[in-house]
Design a protein around this motif. Structure first.
Motif, short mmCIF file in Angstrom:
data_model
loop_
_atom_site.label_atom_id
_atom_site.label_comp_id
_atom_site.label_asym_id
_atom_site.label_seq_id
_atom_site.Cartn_x
_atom_site.Cartn_y
_atom_site.Cartn_z
N GLU A 80 28.86 -0.88 7.07
CA GLU A 80 28.45 -2.24 7.40
C GLU A 80 28.36 -3.19 6.20
N ALA A 81 28.31 -2.64 5.00
CA ALA A 81 28.25 -3.48 3.80
C ALA A 81 29.48 -4.39 3.69
N VAL A 82 30.54 -4.04 4.37
CA VAL A 82 31.78 -4.84 4.37
C VAL A 82 31.50 -6.28 4.78
N TRP A 83 30.62 -6.47 5.76
CA TRP A 83 30.38 -7.80 6.31
C TRP A 83 29.75 -8.76 5.31
N GLU A 84 29.11 -8.24 4.27
CA GLU A 84 28.45 -9.09 3.28
C GLU A 84 29.44 -9.96 2.49
N LYS A 85 30.70 -9.57 2.44
CA LYS A 85 31.70 -10.34 1.68
C LYS A 85 32.42 -11.37 2.53
N PHE A 86 32.09 -11.46 3.79
CA PHE A 86 32.72 -12.43 4.68
C PHE A 86 31.90 -13.71 4.75
N ASN A 87 32.58 -14.84 4.95
CA ASN A 87 31.89 -16.12 5.13
C ASN A 87 31.14 -16.16 6.45
N ALA A 88 31.57 -15.36 7.39
CA ALA A 88 30.92 -15.26 8.70
C ALA A 88 30.83 -13.78 9.04
N GLY A 89 29.75 -13.40 9.68
CA GLY A 89 29.50 -11.99 9.96
C GLY A 89 30.31 -11.42 11.11
N ARG A 90 29.92 -10.24 11.50
CA ARG A 90 30.63 -9.46 12.51
C ARG A 90 30.85 -10.22 13.81
N GLU A 91 29.83 -10.87 14.34
CA GLU A 91 29.97 -11.54 15.64
C GLU A 91 30.92 -12.74 15.58
N LYS A 92 30.83 -13.51 14.52
CA LYS A 92 31.74 -14.66 14.38
C LYS A 92 33.17 -14.19 14.15
N GLN A 93 33.33 -13.12 13.39
CA GLN A 93 34.67 -12.55 13.19
C GLN A 93 35.24 -12.05 14.52
N ARG A 94 34.40 -11.42 15.31
CA ARG A 94 34.84 -10.95 16.63
C ARG A 94 35.26 -12.13 17.50
N TRP A 95 34.43 -13.18 17.52
CA TRP A 95 34.77 -14.38 18.30
C TRP A 95 36.12 -14.94 17.86
N TYR A 96 36.31 -15.07 16.54
CA TYR A 96 37.54 -15.64 16.02
C TYR A 96 38.76 -14.81 16.44
N ASN A 97 38.72 -13.53 16.20
CA ASN A 97 39.87 -12.68 16.50
C ASN A 97 40.16 -12.60 17.99
N LYS A 98 39.14 -12.56 18.82
CA LYS A 98 39.35 -12.58 20.27
C LYS A 98 39.94 -13.91 20.71
N SER A 99 39.48 -14.99 20.11
CA SER A 99 40.00 -16.32 20.46
C SER A 99 41.47 -16.45 20.08
N ILE A 100 41.83 -15.96 18.91
CA ILE A 100 43.23 -15.98 18.48
C ILE A 100 44.07 -15.18 19.47
N ALA A 101 43.62 -13.99 19.79
CA ALA A 101 44.39 -13.13 20.71
C ALA A 101 44.57 -13.80 22.08
N SER A 102 43.54 -14.49 22.55
CA SER A 102 43.63 -15.12 23.86
C SER A 102 44.61 -16.29 23.90
N LYS A 103 44.91 -16.88 22.74
CA LYS A 103 45.83 -18.03 22.68
C LYS A 103 47.29 -17.62 22.40
N MET A 104 47.54 -16.34 22.21
CA MET A 104 48.87 -15.88 21.85
C MET A 104 49.84 -15.84 23.04
N TYR A 105 49.33 -15.84 24.21
CA TYR A 105 50.21 -15.74 25.39
C TYR A 105 51.19 -16.90 25.41
N MET A 106 52.47 -16.56 25.63
CA MET A 106 53.52 -17.58 25.69
C MET A 106 54.03 -17.69 27.12
N ASP A 107 53.99 -18.90 27.66
CA ASP A 107 54.49 -19.11 29.02
C ASP A 107 55.99 -18.99 29.08
#
Length: 157
Positions: free
Chosen positions: A130-157
């Motif tokens: 868990e010490a990994v998260w100390e070097k991020f500008n945003a912690g685990r939950e914000k990183q999860r939000w960001y990566n899930k949001s990116i993945a959800s926008k990748m779909y191409m019609d």
């Protein structure tokens, strides 16, 4: 042009290290570019893979990229470049909003970048916990939000 892009990126990122590691930063853009090349993408996108972080993380400007590699590589790098003068939240929201309507090559570049970052994060978590998260500008939950949001926008019609 790919060799030139790799050398340009290596020089621009000289002395930089990966987050949570002593690995030279250039290892990341090299893996991104190699992943794109292995998937059979065109030279301009592979070059953008090498160069995708130079504008936001070094003194290189988009004009330098265009001068050295042309307008198409510059366009791809620009689409992936965050404005570091903005807050973490603003930068990430901009990327999420941009990716929804981005052209497929920009999405491929973002996917290759995020995949490499997530694989690195997985390795770091196994090794450092868990010490990994100390070097991020945003912690685990914000990183999860960001990566899930990116993945959800990748779909191409």
């Amino acid at each position: 042009m790919k060799k030139k892009a790799k050398q340009f990126a290596a020089k621009a990122h000289e002395g930089q290290k990966r987050k949570n590691s002593d690995a030279p930063y250039i290892t990341h853009p090299v893996r991104v570019a190699e992943r794109l090349e292995a998937a059979g993408f065109r030279e301009e996108l592979v070059c953008a893979g090498y160069l995708h972080d130079v504008v936001e993380d070094t003194l290189v400007e988009l004009e330098d990229i265009e001068l050295e590699f042309g307008p198409e590589v510059s366009r791809l790098v620009a689409a992936h470049t965050e404005d570091k003068s903005k807050s973490w939240q603003e930068r990430k929201q901009h990327t999420i909003d941009m990716i929804k309507n981005a052209d497929p090559e920009v999405k491929y570049l973002v996917v290759a970048d995020k995949l490499d970052n997530l694989l690195g994060l997985e390795k770091d978590l196994r090794e450092q916990g868990e010490a990994v998260w100390e070097k991020f500008n945003a912690g685990r939950e914000k990183q999860r939000w960001y990566n899930k949001s990116i993945a959800s926008k990748m779909y191409m019609d």
